[in-house]
Design a protein around this motif. Structure first.
Motif, PDB file in Angstrom:
ATOM      1  N   UNK A 410       9.839   5.273   1.357  1.00 26.97           N
ATOM      2  CA  UNK A 410       9.303   4.439   2.442  1.00 26.97           C
ATOM      3  C   UNK A 410       9.528   5.132   3.785  1.00 26.97           C
ATOM      4  N   UNK A 411       8.490   5.829   4.239  1.00 26.56           N
ATOM      5  CA  UNK A 411       8.611   6.647   5.440  1.00 26.56           C
ATOM      6  C   UNK A 411       8.358   5.854   6.721  1.00 26.56           C
ATOM      7  N   UNK A 412       7.362   4.960   6.701  1.00 27.63           N
ATOM      8  CA  UNK A 412       7.039   4.213   7.921  1.00 27.63           C
ATOM      9  C   UNK A 412       6.261   2.960   7.546  1.00 27.63           C
ATOM     10  N   UNK A 413       5.761   2.264   8.548  1.00 27.44           N
ATOM     11  CA  UNK A 413       5.086   0.994   8.312  1.00 27.44           C
ATOM     12  C   UNK A 413       3.599   1.093   8.060  1.00 27.44           C
ATOM     13  N   UNK A 414       3.068   2.314   7.948  1.00 27.72           N
ATOM     14  CA  UNK A 414       1.646   2.466   7.643  1.00 27.72           C
ATOM     15  C   UNK A 414       1.361   2.076   6.196  1.00 27.72           C
ATOM     16  N   UNK A 415       0.089   2.032   5.838  1.00 26.68           N
ATOM     17  CA  UNK A 415      -0.294   1.713   4.461  1.00 26.68           C
ATOM     18  C   UNK A 415       0.421   2.641   3.481  1.00 26.68           C
ATOM     19  N   UNK A 416       0.911   2.050   2.401  1.00 24.98           N
ATOM     20  CA  UNK A 416       1.641   2.791   1.363  1.00 24.98           C
ATOM     21  C   UNK A 416       2.880   3.496   1.912  1.00 24.98           C
ATOM     22  N   UNK A 417       3.424   2.923   2.974  1.00 26.18           N
ATOM     23  CA  UNK A 417       4.685   3.390   3.560  1.00 26.18           C
ATOM     24  C   UNK A 417       4.639   4.850   4.008  1.00 26.18           C
ATOM     25  N   UNK A 418       3.430   5.371   4.267  1.00 28.50           N
ATOM     26  CA  UNK A 418       3.313   6.763   4.693  1.00 28.50           C
ATOM     27  C   UNK A 418       3.505   7.755   3.571  1.00 28.50           C
ATOM     28  N   UNK A 419       3.629   7.262   2.333  1.00 28.57           N
ATOM     29  CA  UNK A 419       3.830   8.152   1.192  1.00 28.57           C
ATOM     30  C   UNK A 419       2.540   8.867   0.807  1.00 28.57           C
ATOM     31  N   UNK A 420       1.420   8.165   0.822  1.00 30.33           N
ATOM     32  CA  UNK A 420       0.153   8.751   0.411  1.00 30.33           C
ATOM     33  C   UNK A 420      -1.005   8.078   1.137  1.00 30.33           C
ATOM     34  N   UNK A 421      -2.091   8.814   1.282  1.00 32.96           N
ATOM     35  CA  UNK A 421      -3.318   8.223   1.813  1.00 32.96           C
ATOM     36  C   UNK A 421      -4.193   7.670   0.703  1.00 32.96           C
ATOM     37  N   UNK A 422      -3.785   7.894  -0.554  1.00 32.51           N
ATOM     38  CA  UNK A 422      -4.535   7.418  -1.702  1.00 32.51           C
ATOM     39  C   UNK A 422      -3.865   6.225  -2.366  1.00 32.51           C
ATOM     40  N   UNK A 423      -4.121   6.060  -3.648  1.00 28.26           N
ATOM     41  CA  UNK A 423      -3.528   4.978  -4.433  1.00 28.26           C
ATOM     42  C   UNK A 423      -2.242   5.493  -5.065  1.00 28.26           C
ATOM     43  N   UNK A 424      -1.076   4.964  -4.711  1.00 29.52           N
ATOM     44  CA  UNK A 424       0.180   5.505  -5.253  1.00 29.52           C
ATOM     45  C   UNK A 424       0.285   5.295  -6.758  1.00 29.52           C
ATOM     46  N   UNK A 425       0.884   6.249  -7.425  1.00 34.65           N
ATOM     47  CA  UNK A 425       1.019   6.205  -8.891  1.00 34.65           C
ATOM     48  C   UNK A 425       1.854   5.014  -9.340  1.00 34.65           C
ATOM     49  N   UNK A 426       2.781   4.567  -8.491  1.00 33.18           N
ATOM     50  CA  UNK A 426       3.617   3.400  -8.740  1.00 33.18           C
ATOM     51  C   UNK A 426       3.643   2.594  -7.455  1.00 33.18           C
ATOM     52  N   UNK A 427       3.560   1.284  -7.584  1.00 34.38           N
ATOM     53  CA  UNK A 427       3.436   0.436  -6.393  1.00 34.38           C
ATOM     54  C   UNK A 427       4.611   0.627  -5.437  1.00 34.38           C
ATOM     55  N   UNK A 428       4.306   0.653  -4.151  1.00 35.76           N
ATOM     56  CA  UNK A 428       5.321   0.719  -3.111  1.00 35.76           C
ATOM     57  C   UNK A 428       6.025  -0.637  -3.018  1.00 35.76           C
ATOM     58  N   UNK A 429       7.325  -0.613  -2.801  1.00 32.77           N
ATOM     59  CA  UNK A 429       8.068  -1.860  -2.611  1.00 32.77           C
ATOM     60  C   UNK A 429       7.476  -2.637  -1.433  1.00 32.77           C
ATOM     61  N   UNK A 430       7.261  -3.939  -1.630  1.00 30.05           N
ATOM     62  CA  UNK A 430       6.598  -4.756  -0.601  1.00 30.05           C
ATOM     63  C   UNK A 430       7.398  -4.867   0.683  1.00 30.05           C
ATOM     64  N   UNK A 431       8.689  -4.507   0.648  1.00 34.86           N
ATOM     65  CA  UNK A 431       9.500  -4.637   1.868  1.00 34.86           C
ATOM     66  C   UNK A 431       9.411  -3.412   2.779  1.00 34.86           C
ATOM     67  N   UNK A 432       8.483  -2.488   2.496  1.00 32.77           N
ATOM     68  CA  UNK A 432       8.424  -1.248   3.275  1.00 32.77           C
ATOM     69  C   UNK A 432       8.143  -1.444   4.768  1.00 32.77           C
ATOM     70  N   UNK A 433       7.415  -2.527   5.207  1.00 35.03           N
ATOM     71  CA  UNK A 433       7.239  -2.651   6.664  1.00 35.03           C
ATOM     72  C   UNK A 433       8.560  -2.828   7.420  1.00 35.03           C
ATOM     73  N   UNK A 434       9.560  -3.386   6.747  1.00 33.72           N
ATOM     74  CA  UNK A 434      10.865  -3.596   7.393  1.00 33.72           C
ATOM     75  C   UNK A 434      11.859  -2.493   7.068  1.00 33.72           C
ATOM     76  N   UNK A 435      11.774  -1.934   5.858  1.00 33.22           N
ATOM     77  CA  UNK A 435      12.728  -0.910   5.423  1.00 33.22           C
ATOM     78  C   UNK A 435      11.981   0.403   5.287  1.00 33.22           C
ATOM     79  N   UNK A 436      12.159   1.279   6.263  1.00 31.72           N
ATOM     80  CA  UNK A 436      11.518   2.593   6.210  1.00 31.72           C
ATOM     81  C   UNK A 436      12.249   3.561   7.128  1.00 31.72           C
ATOM     82  N   UNK A 437      11.979   4.831   6.971  1.00 31.84           N
ATOM     83  CA  UNK A 437      12.670   5.861   7.736  1.00 31.84           C
ATOM     84  C   UNK A 437      12.456   5.685   9.230  1.00 31.84           C
ATOM     85  N   UNK A 438      11.218   5.469   9.636  1.00 34.71           N
ATOM     86  CA  UNK A 438      10.911   5.380  11.065  1.00 34.71           C
ATOM     87  C   UNK A 438      11.675   4.243  11.732  1.00 34.71           C
TER      88      UNK A 438
END
Length: 541
Positions: A410-438
């Motif tokens: 979870x890198x930041x609050x962007x879509x898919x937590x900044x991990x990918x611009x595509x469809x992630x192979x495994x769903x991103x944790x829904x709490x990424x807008x609050x818990x992320x590196x940025x």
């Protein structure tokens, strides 16, 4: 040779599929890792351990290797791997590879050739058996597939062994030709400049399957000594074995430099503090802090003067540390910092699993369709067969499924937590807008800042690298309290594993606060009331 580099370094484990995607296919890759080296350098880690990036059909996300000397195309190319080793070195970071030596994929050329030609050169690389009374030779079970660990090869009418999935075929370490083929492969990677290896289920290499002895076989340590002498023995590299069966005494056998085997092992005794020893994986119980302390302290005392400890809370196979040992809700930040201070104060090499440094949490699912973990899916079927309702089975899976650790970084609050611009192979944790590196790095008192400070303290202070460990026994059960001493320097590490305040009398008046996860520690007091999940390092001398 002076002090090995890994005695003052902290290792950061990367699960490549989930770290950073550079090309939008939803799967993390080597170029993605390269793009995050500045971040890892800022954190201060001395090495990165990569979960497998070899060519693989991904029956177990890379732990089923089809070619040890090729990169899986989803991660990039060998040129990308070379670029990562070079770029990491420029950032002061070494690269440690994962070695899966208990088994290969059934698509590895060794096994393909072994099946095609029973008289061929690689047939004895694997474990084969004639039928016994028309059946498998014994009742060994497969961990991942369920059912027998023996699979009949129709062409030769012999059984082959697979203790994990049917696509993960066990190697025969009794074969000298197999062993030396492995050593050639290890030297291939050493020549490329890797700085060490993590050896998967290393305690299984000496197995005797016909006697149903799966770990700690009679020649295990002979094989490891031979491997050491044939490969890394004259190099300053890190070697760490995964050994679920190992006791602290076993850890000493593996890691004592006089034995010429490994640098250290991952010893898992402390992970039974919230599990029923010998019971099924889903049989959990409330965390017993006393049992946790006893297990960790036993490693400290047994390896006090010889051998070396590995220090870890989590990895790619385990639940997230803060969800398991801390508190993922209101006290998430404080408890994540407490766990970091507790562990990094001990003697040994600390390992940080990706996302641990920002307090990433477990990721429960509501349907089995959302589960990727091959082991968890098999256990789910077993639980249903035993009478569990689907909701009850999922509740158990949510406590231990390996997917908890494998959700994307979870890198930041962007879509898919900044991990990918595509469809992630495994769903991103829904709490990424609050818990992320940025978000975490914005606060000077963040979890990231605590890890950064701990890593710098270890790198700069011999007391944390080599100092003597001493347990303080006159403390309440929820409290870890121990000292590290080196020459005239003595530091006290004191942490509260509970959500309730607890009073601790310190053995001496602290002279200086080194680090705390609360901003207002009453410096200089001999008696301290530790607040919920409070943790501190203080100088006594």
């Amino acid at each position: 040779m002076g002090q090995p580099w890994w005695q003052s370094a902290v290792v950061y484990q990367i699960y490549p599929r989930s770290f950073q995607d550079s090309d939008g296919d939803g799967i993390g890759d080597l170029q993605g890792i390269i793009s995050r080296l500045d971040y890892l350098q800022e954190l201060g880690v001395g090495a990165i351990w990569l979960s497998p990036v070899y060519r693989s059909p991904n029956a177990d996300n890379g732990y089923d290797v089809a070619d040890y000397e090729a990169i899986n195309p989803e991660y990039g190319t060998m040129a990308d791997m070379d670029a990562l080793i070079t770029a990491a070195k420029a950032h002061g970071i070494r690269v440690v590879m994962d070695l899966i030596l208990n088994h290969t994929s059934d698509e590895h050329p060794w096994f393909v050739n072994a099946k095609a030609d029973p008289a061929g050169a690689t047939r004895d690389y694997y474990v084969w058996s004639d039928p016994v009374d028309g059946q498998a030779p014994n009742d060994l079970q497969s961990d991942f597939s369920g059912g027998s660990a023996w699979e009949l090869d129709a062409a030769s009418q012999q059984y082959f062994l697979h203790l994990f999935s049917a696509k993960q075929v066990d190697l025969n370490w009794q074969s000298p030709r197999l062993r030396h083929a492995v050593y050639r492969m290890i030297n291939f990677w050493l020549a490329k400049g890797v700085a060490g290896f993590r050896l998967d289920v290393v305690d299984m290499l000496g197995k005797r399957p016909f006697q149903k002895q799966l770990v700690n076989g009679p020649h295990l340590h002979d094989y490891l000594h031979e491997m050491n002498r044939a490969t890394w023995g004259d190099r300053d590299v890190l070697t760490v074995g995964e050994a679920w069966s190992a006791s602290p005494v076993d850890a000493l056998q593996y890691s004592d430099a006089a034995h010429q085997e490994l640098s250290m092992i991952f010893q898992f005794g402390h992970l039974w503090a919230d599990r029923q020893l010998g019971g099924p994986k889903w049989a959990v119980r409330p965390l017993n802090v006393g049992r946790l302390k006893a297990a960790l302290y036993a490693c400290q005392t047994t390896l006090a003067t010889r051998g070396w400890n590995s220090l870890f809370w989590s990895n790619h196979d385990l639940p997230r540390a803060v969800s398991r040992f801390g508190a993922a809700g209101t006290w998430r930040v404080r408890s994540a910092q407490m766990l970091a201070i507790t562990l990094h104060g001990l003697k040994g090499t600390p390992y940080v699993y990706q996302g641990e440094e920002i307090g990433m949490t477990d990721c429960p699912v509501s349907t089995i369709a959302a589960v990727n973990d091959v082991e968890a899916r098999t256990i789910y079927r077993q639980l249903l067969a035993e009478g569990d309702a689907p909701t009850a089975a999922l509740t158990k899976l949510n406590r231990f499924s390996r997917d908890n650790a494998r959700t994307p970084m979870q890198w930041d609050g962007r879509a898919n937590a900044g991990f990918t611009s595509g469809q992630p192979w495994l769903a991103v944790n829904a709490n990424y807008p609050a818990i992320n590196v940025a978000t975490d790095r914005q606060a000077s008192t963040s979890i990231f800042a605590t890890y950064q400070r701990l890593i710098a303290l270890r790198r700069a202070n011999p007391v944390l690298q080599r100092g003597t460990f001493n347990e303080l026994t006159a403390v309440p059960e929820p409290v870890f309290a121990y000292t590290r001493s080196w020459g005239r320097v003595c530091w006290l590490i004191c942490t509260n594993f509970g959500a309730e305040p607890v009073t601790v009398t310190l053995p001496e008046q602290p002279t200086r606060l080194i680090l705390s996860n609360y901003p207002d520690y009453p410096d200089g007091l001999g008696t301290v009331e530790l607040r919920p999940y409070e943790a501190m390092i203080v100088a006594l001398i």
